[in-house]
Design a protein around this motif. Structure first.
Motif, PDB file in Angstrom:
ATOM      1  N   ILE A  20      19.852   0.568 -15.460  1.00 50.22           N
ATOM      2  CA  ILE A  20      18.507   0.819 -14.947  1.00 50.22           C
ATOM      3  C   ILE A  20      17.565  -0.241 -15.516  1.00 50.22           C
ATOM      4  O   ILE A  20      17.699  -0.667 -16.653  1.00 50.22           O
ATOM      5  CB  ILE A  20      18.006   2.251 -15.242  1.00 50.22           C
ATOM      6  N   ASN A  21      16.633  -0.670 -14.682  1.00 47.60           N
ATOM      7  CA  ASN A  21      15.755  -1.785 -15.044  1.00 47.60           C
ATOM      8  C   ASN A  21      14.901  -1.530 -16.273  1.00 47.60           C
ATOM      9  O   ASN A  21      14.578  -2.465 -16.999  1.00 47.60           O
ATOM     10  CB  ASN A  21      14.862  -2.177 -13.863  1.00 47.60           C
ATOM     11  N   CYS A  22      14.520  -0.276 -16.517  1.00 49.51           N
ATOM     12  CA  CYS A  22      13.646  -0.026 -17.667  1.00 49.51           C
ATOM     13  C   CYS A  22      14.364  -0.300 -18.989  1.00 49.51           C
ATOM     14  O   CYS A  22      13.716  -0.422 -20.026  1.00 49.51           O
ATOM     15  CB  CYS A  22      13.068   1.388 -17.634  1.00 49.51           C
ATOM     16  N   PHE A  23      15.693  -0.424 -18.968  1.00 47.04           N
ATOM     17  CA  PHE A  23      16.446  -0.808 -20.167  1.00 47.04           C
ATOM     18  C   PHE A  23      16.703  -2.310 -20.216  1.00 47.04           C
ATOM     19  O   PHE A  23      17.117  -2.835 -21.231  1.00 47.04           O
ATOM     20  CB  PHE A  23      17.795  -0.087 -20.226  1.00 47.04           C
ATOM     21  N   LYS A  24      16.470  -3.013 -19.085  1.00 44.55           N
ATOM     22  CA  LYS A  24      16.798  -4.439 -18.992  1.00 44.55           C
ATOM     23  C   LYS A  24      15.581  -5.346 -19.115  1.00 44.55           C
ATOM     24  O   LYS A  24      15.633  -6.358 -19.789  1.00 44.55           O
ATOM     25  CB  LYS A  24      17.467  -4.731 -17.644  1.00 44.55           C
ATOM     26  N   ASN A  25      14.517  -5.020 -18.400  1.00 43.67           N
ATOM     27  CA  ASN A  25      13.349  -5.895 -18.311  1.00 43.67           C
ATOM     28  C   ASN A  25      12.219  -5.394 -19.190  1.00 43.67           C
ATOM     29  O   ASN A  25      11.619  -4.370 -18.882  1.00 43.67           O
ATOM     30  CB  ASN A  25      12.866  -5.992 -16.858  1.00 43.67           C
ATOM     31  N   GLU A  26      11.954  -6.114 -20.265  1.00 47.19           N
ATOM     32  CA  GLU A  26      10.907  -5.739 -21.214  1.00 47.19           C
ATOM     33  C   GLU A  26      10.997  -4.258 -21.590  1.00 47.19           C
ATOM     34  O   GLU A  26      10.058  -3.494 -21.362  1.00 47.19           O
ATOM     35  CB  GLU A  26       9.525  -6.068 -20.644  1.00 47.19           C
ATOM     36  N   PRO A  27      12.128  -3.844 -22.148  1.00 45.47           N
ATOM     37  CA  PRO A  27      12.327  -2.423 -22.429  1.00 45.47           C
ATOM     38  C   PRO A  27      11.411  -1.900 -23.537  1.00 45.47           C
ATOM     39  O   PRO A  27      11.105  -2.606 -24.492  1.00 45.47           O
ATOM     40  CB  PRO A  27      13.793  -2.358 -22.866  1.00 45.47           C
ATOM     41  N   SER A  28      10.986  -0.678 -23.359  1.00 45.64           N
ATOM     42  CA  SER A  28      10.244   0.031 -24.398  1.00 45.64           C
ATOM     43  C   SER A  28      10.513   1.521 -24.225  1.00 45.64           C
ATOM     44  O   SER A  28      10.891   1.968 -23.136  1.00 45.64           O
ATOM     45  CB  SER A  28       8.743  -0.235 -24.294  1.00 45.64           C
ATOM     46  N   VAL A  29      10.324   2.267 -25.289  1.00 44.89           N
ATOM     47  CA  VAL A  29      10.518   3.710 -25.210  1.00 44.89           C
ATOM     48  C   VAL A  29       9.529   4.292 -24.204  1.00 44.89           C
ATOM     49  O   VAL A  29       9.894   5.104 -23.357  1.00 44.89           O
ATOM     50  CB  VAL A  29      10.380   4.363 -26.605  1.00 44.89           C
ATOM     51  N   LYS A  30       8.290   3.842 -24.265  1.00 46.47           N
ATOM     52  CA  LYS A  30       7.246   4.383 -23.382  1.00 46.47           C
ATOM     53  C   LYS A  30       7.581   4.181 -21.902  1.00 46.47           C
ATOM     54  O   LYS A  30       7.501   5.119 -21.099  1.00 46.47           O
ATOM     55  CB  LYS A  30       5.897   3.746 -23.717  1.00 46.47           C
ATOM     56  N   SER A  31       7.971   2.957 -21.521  1.00 51.16           N
ATOM     57  CA  SER A  31       8.286   2.703 -20.112  1.00 51.16           C
ATOM     58  C   SER A  31       9.546   3.465 -19.688  1.00 51.16           C
ATOM     59  O   SER A  31       9.638   3.948 -18.560  1.00 51.16           O
ATOM     60  CB  SER A  31       8.452   1.207 -19.841  1.00 51.16           C
ATOM     61  N   SER A  32      10.500   3.571 -20.602  1.00 48.82           N
ATOM     62  CA  SER A  32      11.731   4.309 -20.288  1.00 48.82           C
ATOM     63  C   SER A  32      11.438   5.784 -20.061  1.00 48.82           C
ATOM     64  O   SER A  32      11.953   6.391 -19.119  1.00 48.82           O
ATOM     65  CB  SER A  32      12.745   4.153 -21.426  1.00 48.82           C
ATOM     66  N   LEU A  33      10.598   6.372 -20.902  1.00 47.62           N
ATOM     67  CA  LEU A  33      10.253   7.786 -20.745  1.00 47.62           C
ATOM     68  C   LEU A  33       9.561   8.027 -19.416  1.00 47.62           C
ATOM     69  O   LEU A  33       9.867   8.996 -18.716  1.00 47.62           O
ATOM     70  CB  LEU A  33       9.359   8.253 -21.899  1.00 47.62           C
ATOM     71  N   LYS A  34       8.638   7.147 -19.061  1.00 42.35           N
ATOM     72  CA  LYS A  34       7.913   7.288 -17.797  1.00 42.35           C
ATOM     73  C   LYS A  34       8.892   7.290 -16.626  1.00 42.35           C
ATOM     74  O   LYS A  34       8.813   8.137 -15.733  1.00 42.35           O
ATOM     75  CB  LYS A  34       6.897   6.154 -17.661  1.00 42.35           C
ATOM     76  N   PHE A  35       9.841   6.351 -16.634  1.00 48.50           N
ATOM     77  CA  PHE A  35      10.827   6.254 -15.563  1.00 48.50           C
ATOM     78  C   PHE A  35      11.765   7.461 -15.560  1.00 48.50           C
ATOM     79  O   PHE A  35      12.012   8.070 -14.522  1.00 48.50           O
ATOM     80  CB  PHE A  35      11.636   4.959 -15.713  1.00 48.50           C
ATOM     81  N   LEU A  36      12.284   7.825 -16.710  1.00 43.52           N
ATOM     82  CA  LEU A  36      13.272   8.904 -16.790  1.00 43.52           C
ATOM     83  C   LEU A  36      12.679  10.260 -16.414  1.00 43.52           C
ATOM     84  O   LEU A  36      13.371  11.101 -15.845  1.00 43.52           O
ATOM     85  CB  LEU A  36      13.875   8.968 -18.195  1.00 43.52           C
TER      86      LEU A  36
END
Length: 72
Positions: free
Chosen positions: A37-53
């Motif tokens: 998933i892109n949120c783990f590949k492109n400029e990953p952060s916990v915050k962006s990952s949480l928003k997506f997940l």
């Protein structure tokens, strides 16, 4: 019934904790190779990952499954 998820091993474990522990254990690059998933590949952060997940059930299921497989 007061406890609605008695058999859910993730009950009471916040999604943020799940993501943080996986990142600690694998790092972003290895995590992205396991879950594509892109949120783990492109400029990953916990915050962006949480928003997506939080808005993408299939991705959240994959992350939770990896967490259980890794830490159970």
């Amino acid at each position: 019934m007061t406890n609605q998820q008695p058999k859910n091993p993730l009950h009471g474990v916040p999604l943020e904790t799940v993501v943080e522990r996986l990142v600690e254990h694998y790092g972003w690059e290895a995590l992205a190779s396991r879950i594509n998933i892109n949120c783990f590949k492109n400029e990953p952060s916990v915050k962006s990952s949480l928003k997506f997940l939080r808005r993408t059930p299939w991705a959240r299921e994959q992350v939770e499954s990896l967490y259980l497989a890794t830490f159970s």
